[in-house]
Design a protein around this motif. Structure first.
Motif, PDB file in Angstrom:
ATOM      1  N   VAL A 177      12.990  -6.578  -6.650  1.00 23.86           N
ATOM      2  CA  VAL A 177      12.479  -6.314  -5.307  1.00 23.86           C
ATOM      3  C   VAL A 177      13.628  -6.130  -4.323  1.00 23.86           C
ATOM      4  O   VAL A 177      14.702  -6.712  -4.480  1.00 23.86           O
ATOM      5  N   ASP A 178      13.365  -5.329  -3.304  1.00 23.16           N
ATOM      6  CA  ASP A 178      14.367  -5.056  -2.270  1.00 23.16           C
ATOM      7  C   ASP A 178      14.138  -5.874  -1.011  1.00 23.16           C
ATOM      8  O   ASP A 178      15.056  -6.081  -0.229  1.00 23.16           O
ATOM      9  N   ALA A 179      12.891  -6.297  -0.813  1.00 18.73           N
ATOM     10  CA  ALA A 179      12.573  -7.087   0.386  1.00 18.73           C
ATOM     11  C   ALA A 179      11.406  -8.013   0.090  1.00 18.73           C
ATOM     12  O   ALA A 179      10.463  -7.646  -0.617  1.00 18.73           O
ATOM     13  N   ILE A 180      11.494  -9.217   0.642  1.00 22.96           N
ATOM     14  CA  ILE A 180      10.440 -10.226   0.524  1.00 22.96           C
ATOM     15  C   ILE A 180       9.945 -10.542   1.928  1.00 22.96           C
ATOM     16  O   ILE A 180      10.746 -10.804   2.838  1.00 22.96           O
ATOM     17  N   ILE A 181       8.628 -10.517   2.102  1.00 24.92           N
ATOM     18  CA  ILE A 181       8.038 -10.859   3.400  1.00 24.92           C
ATOM     19  C   ILE A 181       7.168 -12.103   3.227  1.00 24.92           C
ATOM     20  O   ILE A 181       5.999 -12.005   2.836  1.00 24.92           O
TER      21      ILE A 181
ATOM     22  N   GLU B 183       4.800  -1.341  -0.970  1.00 21.75           N
ATOM     23  CA  GLU B 183       4.621  -2.778  -0.766  1.00 21.75           C
ATOM     24  C   GLU B 183       3.492  -3.305  -1.639  1.00 21.75           C
ATOM     25  O   GLU B 183       2.414  -2.705  -1.706  1.00 21.75           O
ATOM     26  N   LEU B 184       3.742  -4.423  -2.313  1.00 23.17           N
ATOM     27  CA  LEU B 184       2.717  -5.158  -3.039  1.00 23.17           C
ATOM     28  C   LEU B 184       2.351  -6.378  -2.200  1.00 23.17           C
ATOM     29  O   LEU B 184       3.199  -7.227  -1.930  1.00 23.17           O
ATOM     30  N   ASP B 185       1.106  -6.438  -1.769  1.00 25.41           N
ATOM     31  CA  ASP B 185       0.654  -7.533  -0.911  1.00 25.41           C
ATOM     32  C   ASP B 185      -0.005  -8.612  -1.764  1.00 25.41           C
ATOM     33  O   ASP B 185      -1.171  -8.516  -2.138  1.00 25.41           O
ATOM     34  N   PHE B 186       0.767  -9.649  -2.091  1.00 26.53           N
ATOM     35  CA  PHE B 186       0.259 -10.788  -2.853  1.00 26.53           C
ATOM     36  C   PHE B 186      -0.345 -11.846  -1.935  1.00 26.53           C
ATOM     37  O   PHE B 186      -0.738 -12.915  -2.385  1.00 26.53           O
ATOM     38  N   ASN B 187      -0.398 -11.539  -0.650  1.00 22.51           N
ATOM     39  CA  ASN B 187      -0.830 -12.522   0.326  1.00 22.51           C
ATOM     40  C   ASN B 187      -2.334 -12.497   0.569  1.00 22.51           C
ATOM     41  O   ASN B 187      -2.913 -13.499   0.972  1.00 22.51           O
TER      42      ASN B 187
ATOM     43  N   CYS C 105      18.773  -8.814  -1.812  1.00 20.79           N
ATOM     44  CA  CYS C 105      17.388  -8.628  -1.380  1.00 20.79           C
ATOM     45  C   CYS C 105      17.229  -9.093   0.065  1.00 20.79           C
ATOM     46  O   CYS C 105      17.807 -10.094   0.481  1.00 20.79           O
ATOM     47  N   GLU C 106      16.456  -8.356   0.826  1.00 23.13           N
ATOM     48  CA  GLU C 106      16.220  -8.668   2.227  1.00 23.13           C
ATOM     49  C   GLU C 106      15.038  -9.630   2.348  1.00 23.13           C
ATOM     50  O   GLU C 106      14.084  -9.560   1.576  1.00 23.13           O
ATOM     51  N   VAL C 107      15.090 -10.538   3.319  1.00 22.87           N
ATOM     52  CA  VAL C 107      13.965 -11.419   3.623  1.00 22.87           C
ATOM     53  C   VAL C 107      13.530 -11.144   5.052  1.00 22.87           C
ATOM     54  O   VAL C 107      14.336 -11.192   5.977  1.00 22.87           O
ATOM     55  N   ILE C 108      12.244 -10.822   5.211  1.00 24.11           N
ATOM     56  CA  ILE C 108      11.724 -10.436   6.520  1.00 24.11           C
ATOM     57  C   ILE C 108      10.645 -11.428   6.933  1.00 24.11           C
ATOM     58  O   ILE C 108       9.599 -11.522   6.279  1.00 24.11           O
TER      59      ILE C 108
ATOM     60  N   ILE D  76       8.795  -3.680  -1.914  1.00 25.86           N
ATOM     61  CA  ILE D  76       8.630  -4.782  -0.967  1.00 25.86           C
ATOM     62  C   ILE D  76       7.468  -5.652  -1.431  1.00 25.86           C
ATOM     63  O   ILE D  76       6.450  -5.141  -1.904  1.00 25.86           O
ATOM     64  N   VAL D  77       7.627  -6.961  -1.329  1.00 21.73           N
ATOM     65  CA  VAL D  77       6.540  -7.876  -1.699  1.00 21.73           C
ATOM     66  C   VAL D  77       6.194  -8.771  -0.515  1.00 21.73           C
ATOM     67  O   VAL D  77       7.081  -9.363   0.103  1.00 21.73           O
ATOM     68  N   ARG D  78       4.927  -8.833  -0.178  1.00 26.20           N
ATOM     69  CA  ARG D  78       4.433  -9.768   0.832  1.00 26.20           C
ATOM     70  C   ARG D  78       3.858 -10.960   0.073  1.00 26.20           C
ATOM     71  O   ARG D  78       2.968 -10.806  -0.771  1.00 26.20           O
ATOM     72  N   VAL D  79       4.391 -12.150   0.347  1.00 26.02           N
ATOM     73  CA  VAL D  79       4.077 -13.318  -0.473  1.00 26.02           C
ATOM     74  C   VAL D  79       3.675 -14.511   0.404  1.00 26.02           C
ATOM     75  O   VAL D  79       3.863 -14.478   1.630  1.00 26.02           O
TER      76      VAL D  79
END
Length: 201
Positions: free
Chosen positions: A159-163, A86-90, A188-191, A133-136
């Protein structure tokens, strides 16, 4: 986690600002910052908090190279047990000097291309697709303000998932639908994400 059939995803904060209040004396200020203070933003994109001027400037090649080196090291270290990364851009949503995020957004996308490639190489050895996974930030307009081109990421299937997530805030009305519209064609999944508390200030 593995014992109970759970997936394991190491996470990396892309530009953590906790040292920014007093970087020269804060115990967790990183060595890279201490030795490359000129690599800071120099000005805060958020006028209400000058401390963000100390964050690293992703427009610089050396800053991006440093971040990639840390990410690759973490991926390599956990390659045999992780299910992705996971890359946490948040935390925090600031990567470029004021007014320069849109111009430099392709630099972040290029980082994701390289990270996806590295993850795929590790996945081939494991014979497993390792998810990125990216947390945005919680809305596309916030992502654009930060220099995060979600449309490009999904279009290129990086990316496979966006949070989408708030920062230290409770909100039950985040515009998840706009992320879903972008993500759906690529699979891509959105969580959705809700923090369990709000900021104490």
């Amino acid at each position: 986690a593995k014992k109970h059939g759970m997936a394991f995803y190491p996470s990396y904060r892309m530009n953590d600002a906790h040292y920014c209040s007093d970087p020269l004396h804060y115990p967790l200020t990183g060595r890279f910052w201490m030795e490359h203070q000129e690599a800071s933003l120099g000005a805060s994109p958020v006028p209400q908090y000058e401390g963000y001027k100390h964050l690293l400037n992703f427009a610089r090649d050396d800053v991006r190279a440093y971040r990639l080196a840390v990410i690759f090291e973490a991926m390599d270290r956990y390659a045999d047990v992780m299910d992705g990364f996971e890359l946490d851009f948040n935390r925090f949503q600031i990567f470029f000097p004021p007014g320069e995020a849109a111009k430099h957004a392709p630099l972040i996308t290029d980082m994701l291309v390289r990270i996806r490639e590295h993850l795929d190489i590790l996945g081939e050895k494991r014979k497993q697709h390792l998810k990125l996974i990216v947390r945005v930030p919680p809305a596309l307009k916030n992502c654009a303000w930060s220099g995060l081109d979600i449309a490009a990421w999904t279009r290129q299937r990086l990316v496979d998932a966006i949070i989408p997530a708030q920062v230290m805030t409770l909100a039950h009305d985040m515009p998840i639908d706009e992320f879903v519209r972008l993500a759906k064609p690529s699979g891509c999944e959105v969580i959705g994400s809700l923090y369990g508390r709000s900021g104490y200030i």
